[in-house]
Design a protein around this motif. Sequence first.
Motif, PDB file in Angstrom:
ATOM      1  N   HIS A 111       0.825  -1.203   0.000  1.00 27.79           N
ATOM      2  CA  HIS A 111       0.000   0.000   0.000  1.00 27.79           C
ATOM      3  C   HIS A 111       0.861   1.256   0.000  1.00 27.79           C
ATOM      4  O   HIS A 111       0.544   2.249  -0.680  1.00 27.79           O
ATOM      5  CB  HIS A 111      -0.921  -0.012   1.232  1.00 27.79           C
ATOM      6  N   ALA A 112       1.969   1.239   0.721  1.00 26.59           N
ATOM      7  CA  ALA A 112       2.847   2.415   0.790  1.00 26.59           C
ATOM      8  C   ALA A 112       3.427   2.756  -0.574  1.00 26.59           C
ATOM      9  O   ALA A 112       3.578   3.938  -0.914  1.00 26.59           O
ATOM     10  CB  ALA A 112       3.969   2.168   1.796  1.00 26.59           C
ATOM     11  N   ASP A 113       3.744   1.744  -1.390  1.00 26.17           N
ATOM     12  CA  ASP A 113       4.279   1.994  -2.721  1.00 26.17           C
ATOM     13  C   ASP A 113       3.210   2.603  -3.630  1.00 26.17           C
ATOM     14  O   ASP A 113       3.484   3.528  -4.402  1.00 26.17           O
ATOM     15  CB  ASP A 113       4.802   0.704  -3.339  1.00 26.17           C
ATOM     16  N   ALA A 114       1.985   2.076  -3.527  1.00 24.55           N
ATOM     17  CA  ALA A 114       0.897   2.619  -4.340  1.00 24.55           C
ATOM     18  C   ALA A 114       0.610   4.069  -3.953  1.00 24.55           C
ATOM     19  O   ALA A 114       0.400   4.929  -4.825  1.00 24.55           O
ATOM     20  CB  ALA A 114      -0.356   1.767  -4.166  1.00 24.55           C
ATOM     21  N   ALA A 115       0.621   4.362  -2.657  1.00 25.80           N
ATOM     22  CA  ALA A 115       0.371   5.729  -2.197  1.00 25.80           C
ATOM     23  C   ALA A 115       1.470   6.673  -2.676  1.00 25.80           C
ATOM     24  O   ALA A 115       1.200   7.800  -3.113  1.00 25.80           O
ATOM     25  CB  ALA A 115       0.269   5.756  -0.677  1.00 25.80           C
ATOM     26  N   ALA A 116       2.718   6.216  -2.598  1.00 24.92           N
ATOM     27  CA  ALA A 116       3.836   7.043  -3.045  1.00 24.92           C
ATOM     28  C   ALA A 116       3.726   7.343  -4.529  1.00 24.92           C
ATOM     29  O   ALA A 116       3.934   8.484  -4.975  1.00 24.92           O
ATOM     30  CB  ALA A 116       5.156   6.351  -2.728  1.00 24.92           C
ATOM     31  N   ASN A 117       3.378   6.336  -5.324  1.00 32.55           N
ATOM     32  CA  ASN A 117       3.261   6.567  -6.763  1.00 32.55           C
ATOM     33  C   ASN A 117       2.126   7.525  -7.097  1.00 32.55           C
ATOM     34  O   ASN A 117       2.222   8.319  -8.028  1.00 32.55           O
ATOM     35  CB  ASN A 117       3.072   5.240  -7.502  1.00 32.55           C
ATOM     36  N   ALA A 118       1.029   7.451  -6.341  1.00 33.93           N
ATOM     37  CA  ALA A 118      -0.084   8.368  -6.585  1.00 33.93           C
ATOM     38  C   ALA A 118       0.359   9.816  -6.374  1.00 33.93           C
ATOM     39  O   ALA A 118       0.041  10.710  -7.177  1.00 33.93           O
ATOM     40  CB  ALA A 118      -1.259   8.031  -5.673  1.00 33.93           C
ATOM     41  N   ALA A 119       1.112  10.053  -5.303  1.00 36.86           N
ATOM     42  CA  ALA A 119       1.597  11.407  -5.024  1.00 36.86           C
ATOM     43  C   ALA A 119       2.561  11.881  -6.109  1.00 36.86           C
ATOM     44  O   ALA A 119       2.494  13.024  -6.583  1.00 36.86           O
ATOM     45  CB  ALA A 119       2.271  11.446  -3.656  1.00 36.86           C
ATOM     46  N   ILE A 120       3.461  10.988  -6.509  1.00 33.39           N
ATOM     47  CA  ILE A 120       4.470  11.363  -7.500  1.00 33.39           C
ATOM     48  C   ILE A 120       3.821  11.599  -8.865  1.00 33.39           C
ATOM     49  O   ILE A 120       4.227  12.506  -9.606  1.00 33.39           O
ATOM     50  CB  ILE A 120       5.554  10.279  -7.575  1.00 33.39           C
TER      51      ILE A 120
END
Length: 322
Positions: free
Chosen positions: A210-219
């Motif tokens: 989930h942390a990777d998906a959240a990071a990609n959404a922000a980026i």
Amino acid sequence: MTSTAAAVPQVIGEFEITVPATSANLGAGYDSFGIALEIRDTVCARLHDGPVDPADCVHVSGEGAGVIPTGRDHLILRVIREVLTARGVDAGDRITLACENVIAHSRGMGSSAAAVVAGIAIADAVSTTLGLRVPPPEEKLAWATHFEGHPDNAAPALFGGVTVSYSDGAGQPRSVSVPVADDVAAVLLVPDNRLETAVARSLLPATVPHADAAANAAIAGLFVYAIGHDPSLLLDATVDRLHQNYRRPAMTASLERVDALRAAGLAAVVSGAGPTVLVLGTGDDLHAQVEAVLTGDSSRIIPAAIADTGVEVMATDSRLRG
């Protein structure tokens, strides 16, 4: 009794189509972001008044010459035939093509999307010649997605510039164009080796943290701002945690190039499914900066302007010009 020679099909329409190379993902925008580049394939298409010899309907020069099919199973002809058939027109066996290919194949530069979009554009040109309705842009994107499986390369090939593609509430592909700052440029590093998209996709996991998906959404959100308003943020705006490292075993050298370029402050990403690397940045010396980091690298290093327009069609027969 005298024999009558078979009539030679006459040309009733002639068109020239150019379609740009594209790069998809652009870091965090997996299966969504795409960019059109001023590296163009050219297709000269002729519509005849009768069937043409299936053994002499496609001529290919440049990339793929002597390798890709040159009969009626050529991708562009297959697209033309299916699109026209859906419009109630049986003209697929009346078209000949001369293809001048510049876009490298199986390198993550959108060669198949370019062929699909060229086929759709030719089908539209034929439809116009025959007095049929030409569909709106969203229908063209739907056709391209039907053949490609996803719209990330197809959208910029159709519309040019930088695009963000998605599915609407009914599951239909949609795309919007994103403003691009005037000083943004691109450089491609094109290796000799190829990588099939299916192989690259097979390495991706079914789920991600989930942390990777959240990071990609922000980026991904940051990228939309950076590309149009503040290119100095492109390095931060092209970080990816969803797909690139998972594909490292299939293109180790490409990811090593990405690592080296990013360590030098350049916004490098894998282009599409790879193994080509795309670098985005500003300044007339972007090409030189890339060369300085990768001194002695065997890849072709190609500067490429961002294409403001996607596929372009011109009637080359004077009878068909406006």
